[in-house]
Write a protein that holds these residues in place. Structure first.
Motif, short mmCIF file in Angstrom:
data_model
loop_
_atom_site.label_atom_id
_atom_site.label_comp_id
_atom_site.label_asym_id
_atom_site.label_seq_id
_atom_site.Cartn_x
_atom_site.Cartn_y
_atom_site.Cartn_z
N GLN A 13 2.26 1.74 -3.49
CA GLN A 13 1.25 2.24 -4.42
C GLN A 13 0.98 3.73 -4.25
O GLN A 13 0.48 4.39 -5.17
N GLN A 14 1.32 4.26 -3.07
CA GLN A 14 1.13 5.69 -2.83
C GLN A 14 2.33 6.52 -3.31
O GLN A 14 2.24 7.75 -3.40
N HIS A 74 4.07 -0.22 -10.16
CA HIS A 74 4.97 0.78 -9.56
C HIS A 74 6.35 0.17 -9.28
O HIS A 74 7.38 0.84 -9.45
N HIS A 79 0.83 -1.21 0.00
CA HIS A 79 0.00 0.00 0.00
C HIS A 79 0.86 1.25 0.00
O HIS A 79 0.57 2.23 -0.68
N ASP A 120 3.84 -5.15 -8.29
CA ASP A 120 2.96 -4.05 -8.70
C ASP A 120 3.62 -3.29 -9.85
O ASP A 120 4.86 -3.22 -9.92
#
Length: 291
Positions: free
Chosen positions: A14-15, A140, A11, A138
């Motif tokens: 992803q930010q 990213h 998480h 991911d």
């Protein structure tokens, strides 16, 4: 099912902006999310270099793997650490890459070989995580890993590098299609590397380590290295076991401390001046002091 907080690092990733925060994303991915997988994927990646006859001939000629194998293994990982721990454009990273360039400068290595070796260092870990990781990477993470890899290559003076993961994958696949071939040097280097891995592995893993290493290789790599085919049941069992490990890791809590390589060669710690072939150290360090 997964452990509470298992996706906390993801998480966070992803930010972040992979075009800006690539150092932090790589740190979270390689040192918190997939530390063991990253090491294994990188290890198999290094073996790919031996399937290129010109690279194998040079590495075989230096005898570094035969005569100083564990130091060569530790130094390779530690230079990668020095280049990334404080960020790829940190003072520490630039010093490490200057040293790497000086080491490479003793040999006549063509740009296409340097670019291929660089491609193995990104494709190896990504492929391993795709096959055996506890989750998928991911987008990213792929962008960030690619940014750091390309910058690493630029600091080595390599021109015209890819800017996407798919670009590196294409480079690797095309290069291997044109150049992969078995030579006696490739087998000598592969066997020397397996001996190094056995030496640094926990004692219970040593008896089967050679066969397991071969079992996780793709067929073109195994053939290029001239290593014996393993029974189909054994290959299936090894790969199934690795996938099971990945599924079980989903139940584990997220890692709280960054993974750090513990070099056998330097139990009390290392300095940059320690890294490099023994026969070259005096010359390297004289140059460093005059730089």
């Amino acid at each position: 099912m997964h452990s509470p907080g298992r996706f906390a690092h993801l998480h966070r990733i992803q930010q972040l902006d992979p075009e800006v925060d690539f150092d932090e994303i790589l740190r979270l991915t390689a040192r918190f999310e997939f530390p063991w997988d990253y090491v294994q994927g990188t290890g198999i990646a290094f073996m790919r270099d031996y399937g290129i006859p010109s690279i194998a001939a040079l590495l075989d000629r230096t005898r570094e793997f035969e005569d100083h194998g564990v130091k060569r293994y530790d130094d390779t990982i530690l230079i990668g650490d020095e280049a990334t721990l404080d960020g790829i454009d940190s003072t520490r990273s630039h010093a490490a890459l200057r040293r790497l360039n000086r080491i490479h400068g003793h040999y006549d290595i063509p740009q296409d070989e340097l670019a291929y070796v660089l491609a193995t260092t990104i494709v190896g870990p990504v492929r391993w995580i795709e096959a055996y990781g506890w989750r998928s990477l991911d987008p990213h993470e792929l962008v960030a890993i690619t940014r750091v890899t390309t910058r690493f290559g630029e600091l080595m003076g390599i021109k015209g590098l890819p800017t996407t993961y798919d670009g590196y994958l294409t480079l690797l696949v095309d290069y291997e299609r044109q150049h992969f071939a078995h030579t006696p040097a490739s087998t000598r280097l592969a066997e020397a590397s397996i001996r190094i891995a056995r030496e640094v592995a926990p004692p219970p893993l040593r008896p089967l380590l050679r066969r397991v290493t071969i079992a996780v290789m793709d067929e073109p790599l195994r053939e290029a290295l001239g290593l014996p085919r393993q029974p189909r049941w054994f290959v299936r069992s090894v790969r199934r076991g690795l996938r099971l490990r990945g599924r079980l890791l989903r139940l584990a809590p997220p890692r709280r401390t960054a993974y750090a390589h513990r070099p056998t060669t330097y139990p009390d710690g290392h300095r940059l001046e320690d890294l490099g072939p023994l026969a070259m150290l005096d010359a390297l360090n004289t140059k460093e002091s005059h730089a």
